[in-house]
Design a protein around this motif. Structure first.
Motif, PDB file in Angstrom:
ATOM      1  N   VAL A  45       0.835  -1.211   0.000  1.00  0.00           N
ATOM      2  CA  VAL A  45       0.000   0.000   0.000  1.00  0.00           C
ATOM      3  C   VAL A  45       0.864   1.253   0.000  1.00  0.00           C
ATOM      4  N   LEU A  46       1.945   1.205   0.766  1.00  0.00           N
ATOM      5  CA  LEU A  46       2.841   2.351   0.880  1.00  0.00           C
ATOM      6  C   LEU A  46       3.913   2.256  -0.195  1.00  0.00           C
ATOM      7  N   SER A  47       3.948   3.235  -1.101  1.00  0.00           N
ATOM      8  CA  SER A  47       4.941   3.246  -2.174  1.00  0.00           C
ATOM      9  C   SER A  47       6.276   3.745  -1.663  1.00  0.00           C
ATOM     10  N   THR A  48       7.279   3.700  -2.545  1.00  0.00           N
ATOM     11  CA  THR A  48       8.592   4.231  -2.175  1.00  0.00           C
ATOM     12  C   THR A  48       8.501   5.713  -1.829  1.00  0.00           C
ATOM     13  N   SER A  49       7.726   6.458  -2.608  1.00  0.00           N
ATOM     14  CA  SER A  49       7.541   7.883  -2.332  1.00  0.00           C
ATOM     15  C   SER A  49       6.858   8.092  -0.991  1.00  0.00           C
ATOM     16  N   ARG A  57      11.272   7.530 -14.198  1.00  0.00           N
ATOM     17  CA  ARG A  57      10.036   7.149 -14.875  1.00  0.00           C
ATOM     18  C   ARG A  57       9.128   8.369 -14.954  1.00  0.00           C
ATOM     19  N   TRP A  58       8.164   8.291 -15.861  1.00  0.00           N
ATOM     20  CA  TRP A  58       7.261   9.430 -16.003  1.00  0.00           C
ATOM     21  C   TRP A  58       6.472   9.667 -14.727  1.00  0.00           C
ATOM     22  N   ALA A  59       6.138   8.610 -13.983  1.00  0.00           N
ATOM     23  CA  ALA A  59       5.413   8.796 -12.720  1.00  0.00           C
ATOM     24  C   ALA A  59       6.247   9.615 -11.740  1.00  0.00           C
ATOM     25  N   ASP A  60       7.574   9.361 -11.691  1.00  0.00           N
ATOM     26  CA  ASP A  60       8.457  10.143 -10.824  1.00  0.00           C
ATOM     27  C   ASP A  60       8.499  11.607 -11.264  1.00  0.00           C
ATOM     28  N   VAL A  61       8.545  11.818 -12.569  1.00  0.00           N
ATOM     29  CA  VAL A  61       8.605  13.182 -13.098  1.00  0.00           C
ATOM     30  C   VAL A  61       7.369  13.974 -12.690  1.00  0.00           C
ATOM     31  N   TRP A  62       6.185  13.387 -12.920  1.00  0.00           N
ATOM     32  CA  TRP A  62       4.956  14.122 -12.615  1.00  0.00           C
ATOM     33  C   TRP A  62       4.815  14.382 -11.123  1.00  0.00           C
ATOM     34  N   LEU A  63       5.203  13.417 -10.285  1.00  0.00           N
ATOM     35  CA  LEU A  63       5.126  13.615  -8.840  1.00  0.00           C
ATOM     36  C   LEU A  63       6.027  14.754  -8.393  1.00  0.00           C
ATOM     37  N   CYS A  64       7.285  14.711  -8.830  1.00  0.00           N
ATOM     38  CA  CYS A  64       8.247  15.736  -8.387  1.00  0.00           C
ATOM     39  C   CYS A  64       7.867  17.121  -8.913  1.00  0.00           C
ATOM     40  N   LEU A  81       8.344  18.125   2.630  1.00  0.00           N
ATOM     41  CA  LEU A  81       7.539  17.407   1.638  1.00  0.00           C
ATOM     42  C   LEU A  81       8.256  17.366   0.293  1.00  0.00           C
ATOM     43  N   LEU A  82       8.800  18.495  -0.136  1.00  0.00           N
ATOM     44  CA  LEU A  82       9.501  18.556  -1.415  1.00  0.00           C
ATOM     45  C   LEU A  82      10.747  17.673  -1.400  1.00  0.00           C
ATOM     46  N   THR A  83      11.499  17.730  -0.309  1.00  0.00           N
ATOM     47  CA  THR A  83      12.698  16.900  -0.204  1.00  0.00           C
ATOM     48  C   THR A  83      12.349  15.426  -0.257  1.00  0.00           C
ATOM     49  N   ALA A  84      11.267  15.039   0.421  1.00  0.00           N
ATOM     50  CA  ALA A  84      10.852  13.634   0.419  1.00  0.00           C
ATOM     51  C   ALA A  84      10.529  13.163  -0.986  1.00  0.00           C
ATOM     52  N   ALA A  85       9.807  13.975  -1.743  1.00  0.00           N
ATOM     53  CA  ALA A  85       9.456  13.600  -3.114  1.00  0.00           C
ATOM     54  C   ALA A  85      10.708  13.455  -3.968  1.00  0.00           C
ATOM     55  N   LEU A  86      11.662  14.368  -3.822  1.00  0.00           N
ATOM     56  CA  LEU A  86      12.878  14.326  -4.633  1.00  0.00           C
ATOM     57  C   LEU A  86      13.752  13.133  -4.272  1.00  0.00           C
ATOM     58  N   VAL A  87      13.915  12.869  -2.973  1.00  0.00           N
ATOM     59  CA  VAL A  87      14.748  11.752  -2.546  1.00  0.00           C
ATOM     60  C   VAL A  87      14.139  10.424  -2.976  1.00  0.00           C
ATOM     61  N   SER A  88      12.816  10.305  -2.893  1.00  0.00           N
ATOM     62  CA  SER A  88      12.167   9.058  -3.277  1.00  0.00           C
ATOM     63  C   SER A  88      12.382   8.749  -4.755  1.00  0.00           C
TER      64      SER A  88
END
Length: 353
Positions: free
Chosen positions: A131-135, A206-213, A261-268
């Motif tokens: 349920v919990l993703s890497t991000s 991946r594109w999912a990482d791009v859109w999230l960040c 929050l921003l750092t977490a998204a980038l590190v993930s």
């Protein structure tokens, strides 16, 4: 020159600088995508983007292999590098202002280490049950680290220097936890891949990482830019800010949570990429001055361009072997860090001018 004319002139100049910066960033991404073992030109990049986004008619026909290299490999990687560079630079600007410390950045405060631990717990231990993703794991780890820093700094008195010292303690703790989990719970292949990722790698973009960040970056940049004048006031100290009507504790907590929050998204998405949030704000501040209304957007653009070129260097300098991008940023950042320490030796650890 009347006030109205000055306002129009200022707005026009800011718009021109912003347009030039954005054009530079787009040109940087386009050129960086063409660099590599595959024979790809800027026209191929435009053709691929045109086909997949339907922004216009493709200039030339492109083979499926080149299309896949551009759309599935190099373009998401370049965009993720730009997003990470911009986000880390913005985090550095905000933290250095809030804490009035030229050495503050997401890594010094332990947020990145906490995010790395959370991501490793999900990847290796499988915590979260799918349920919990890497991000999500990275965000939980960043919040835990950030909460620990706030708790320790509160116990120690809440002064800004105590916040930095608490961050260093949290960074060491979560780095040790990460190393312990990797060394005791992962096989050799997983250990090698995770350690490579922890050093900072954009190879798995991946594109999912791009859109999230990019989504988190846009929200964070909007919030920070909306508090630009408040960040200017923080340069004169918390007491002055409070006297001018700033809700000091609430503003600090809001902006630090946004940067966490921003750092977490980038590190993930990209692992721990050091020194960008420390060095870029100083370089940009020397050009734009300390006013955050100019500093924040220019730092974001500069960070984006910088990390795109650093990642291009990292993936090509020892081709076909790839160097972790965090290693390259550290090699560039350490001399700059020494220079910052030399400058602050005479002025003390105050907000850089």
């Amino acid at each position: 020159m009347t006030a109205a004319v000055r306002t129009v002139w200022t707005l026009g100049r800011v718009s021109l600088v912003g347009a030039a910066g954005l054009a530079t960033l787009l040109g940087t991404i386009a050129v960086a995508i063409t660099i590599g073992p595959a024979d790809i030109g800027v026209g191929d990049v435009w053709s691929t983007v045109s086909v997949h986004t339907r922004l216009g008619e493709a200039a030339t026909a492109i083979s499926p292999i080149r299309d896949g290299i551009v759309w599935n490999l190099r373009l998401p990687r370049a965009l993720l590098a730009a997003g990470c560079g911009a986000g880390l630079a913005v985090c550095g600007v905000v933290m250095q202002s809030l804490l009035r410390n030229p050495l503050a950045d997401p890594f010094v405060l332990g947020v990145s280490s906490g995010a790395s631990t959370g991501a490793v717990v999900v990847i290796i231990l499988g915590v979260g049950g799918g349920v919990l993703s890497t991000s999500g794991g990275a965000f939980v780890g960043a919040v835990c680290s950030f909460g620990l820093v706030l708790l320790l700094s509160h116990i120690l008195g809440g002064a800004t220097d105590r916040v930095v010292l608490s961050g260093v303690a949290a960074m060491q703790l979560f780095s040790a936890l990460t190393s312990f989990i990797v060394l005791t719970s992962a096989d050799a292949e997983t250990t090698r891949s995770v350690l490579f990722w922890l050093l900072g790698s954009l190879g798995g973009a991946r594109w999912a990482d791009v859109w999230l960040c990019l989504a988190v970056l846009v929200v964070a940049l909007a919030v920070c830019a909306g508090h630009a004048r408040t960040l200017d006031v923080f340069a004169f100290g918390q007491e002055t800010a409070a006297a001018l009507g700033v809700a000091v504790l609430r503003t600090r907590l809001l902006l630090l949570c946004v940067t966490a929050l921003l750092t977490a998204a980038l590190v993930s998405a990209a692992g721990a990429i050091g020194f960008v949030g420390l060095v870029l704000p100083h370089a940009v501040r020397a050009v734009t001055g300390p006013a955050h209304g100019r500093l924040l957007p220019v730092a974001a653009l500069a960070g984006a361009v910088f990390l795109v070129w650093v990642d291009t260097l990292a993936r090509t300098i020892l081709d076909p072997q790839e160097v972790p991008v965090g290693v390259v940023t550290s090699l560039i950042g350490v001399p700059a860090f020494v220079l910052i320490l030399y400058r602050t030796r005479r002025t003390g650890l105050a907000t850089p001018s």
